[in-house]
Write a protein that holds these residues in place. Sequence first.
Motif, mmCIF file in Angstrom:
data_model
loop_
_atom_site.group_PDB
_atom_site.id
_atom_site.type_symbol
_atom_site.label_atom_id
_atom_site.label_comp_id
_atom_site.label_asym_id
_atom_site.label_seq_id
_atom_site.Cartn_x
_atom_site.Cartn_y
_atom_site.Cartn_z
ATOM 1 N N HIS A 109 -7.973 -4.260 0.532
ATOM 2 C CA HIS A 109 -6.678 -4.810 0.938
ATOM 3 C C HIS A 109 -6.233 -5.915 -0.018
ATOM 4 O O HIS A 109 -5.070 -5.962 -0.435
ATOM 5 C CB HIS A 109 -6.753 -5.356 2.363
ATOM 6 C CG HIS A 109 -5.500 -6.062 2.794
ATOM 7 N ND1 HIS A 109 -4.270 -5.443 2.802
ATOM 8 C CD2 HIS A 109 -5.286 -7.339 3.209
ATOM 9 C CE1 HIS A 109 -3.345 -6.304 3.221
ATOM 10 N NE2 HIS A 109 -3.934 -7.459 3.467
ATOM 11 N N ILE A 116 -5.058 -4.385 -3.357
ATOM 12 C CA ILE A 116 -3.746 -3.739 -3.264
ATOM 13 C C ILE A 116 -2.632 -4.783 -3.249
ATOM 14 O O ILE A 116 -1.608 -4.630 -3.935
ATOM 15 C CB ILE A 116 -3.677 -2.836 -2.020
ATOM 16 C CG1 ILE A 116 -4.575 -1.608 -2.215
ATOM 17 C CG2 ILE A 116 -2.237 -2.407 -1.730
ATOM 18 C CD1 ILE A 116 -4.758 -0.763 -0.973
ATOM 19 N N ALA A 120 0.834 -1.201 0.000
ATOM 20 C CA ALA A 120 0.000 0.000 0.000
ATOM 21 C C ALA A 120 0.868 1.251 0.000
ATOM 22 O O ALA A 120 0.596 2.208 -0.746
ATOM 23 C CB ALA A 120 -0.936 0.000 1.215
#
Length: 212
Positions: free
Chosen positions: A183, A186, A147
């Motif tokens: 999440h 990513i 990230a």
Amino acid sequence: MELTLYELYQKMLREMGPTGWWPAESKAEIIIGAFMIQNTTQANAERAVANFRKHTAFDPDQIRALPLETIPEYVRPAGFFKNKSLAVANFFAWLDEFADDYDQIVQTFGAGLRKKLLSLRGVGPETADVLLIYVFDQVAFVSDKYARTLFGLLGVDGLKKYDDLARKVDMTGFTVADAQEFHGLIDEYGKKWLHPQAAFYDSFLGGDQLKL
């Protein structure tokens, strides 16, 4: 193109499709995976997780019944086996105080749940956020290395440490399902487009900037 956080999520979902993260069949398996993945590769973590699957079927009571000297044998492929073994034993002992009732834990700690998780052995900021999203069904953001790398390439400055990004992210408008999927997107994006980082510029995000 300048994107908001939610627009970035929507674009990634549109381009990549659902990832189905976190890949596990139970919350106990997610917990074990969250500890095993710390400071190691996905392959090594999966070998350790497989050991727990074989010997406990991820039944919390069976995990708690494991002799403390036995757990490191299962954890060993993931490294840091002494610390991770104690973390697993401690976490499942804590869950036992609430009869493995995750909703009760959420109700008990409310907005203070992340702080409580961080007080438990072996739970750092990244693990705490993973547990919040995938075990306790709370909206949170995992400011992991993928990230931070991605957001840096999208024009966000000063993201050397976990909290550097965590402080900037506002998840307003995200549902729990969104947070879980974001999440996963990513990390899957990172595996494909951030090795090396130069590949980012050939990806569907290569011309974008992120506004936080």
